[in-house]
Design a protein around this motif. Structure first.
Motif: not given
Length: 162
Positions: A13-42
């Protein structure tokens, strides 16, 4: 990828304590992504994404699925460890609230959002049936694949304190 990951410990639950972590989980969806790809999309810094992915990785919610050598460094591809996360235990209410904050952040920049917020009086049986039917609709959808646009879907049936 597992079908479901049950979030139930204080550390999870502590790991899910920040909205960006939820957004990262949303963004990863069904496909893998790099840190750069995630940073750009978010629209956030790579260092910020790397930190929050590390927290999610320690909690077992994301994993590295592939590494590639690029320009003198190693690029890692992250993905969720489960298709769906469920919350049980003492931290569940706060985790849901933080997930909704993350969804609200996505809605703030969404293209043509469709939102329906309604309060109505239901029996407990009606509320349970509604929750089951909505869950069946959302979990029954198949991901269209990496070539298609990502959509967020938020479904909640709740009884507020009187």
């Amino acid at each position: 990828m597992n079908e479901e990951f049950e979030v139930s410990t204080a550390a999870q639950f502590k790991a899910l304590g920040h909205p960006l972590r939820h957004r990262l989980l949303f963004a990863l969806g069904q496909e893998a992504a790099t840190i750069s790809q995630l940073a750009t999309s978010l629209g956030t810094a790579k260092g910020n994404v790397a930190h929050h992915l590390g927290v999610l990785r320690e909690a077992g919610m994301v994993e590295v699925t592939e590494t590639r050598q690029v320009r003198g460094g190693t690029e890692q591809y992250y993905r969720r460890t489960a298709r769906r996360f469920s919350f049980t235990g003492e931290g569940a209410h706060q985790a849901y609230a933080t997930a909704l904050q993350a969804a609200a952040a996505d809605l703030g920049t969404a293209t043509d959002p469709r939102v329906n917020i309604r309060n109505l009086r239901l029996t407990a049986a009606q509320a349970a049936e509604l929750a089951t039917r909505l869950d069946e609709i959302v979990t029954g959808l198949d991901d269209a694949g990496p070539g298609e646009a990502r959509y967020g879907v938020v479904v909640a049936v709740y009884r507020p304190e009187s």
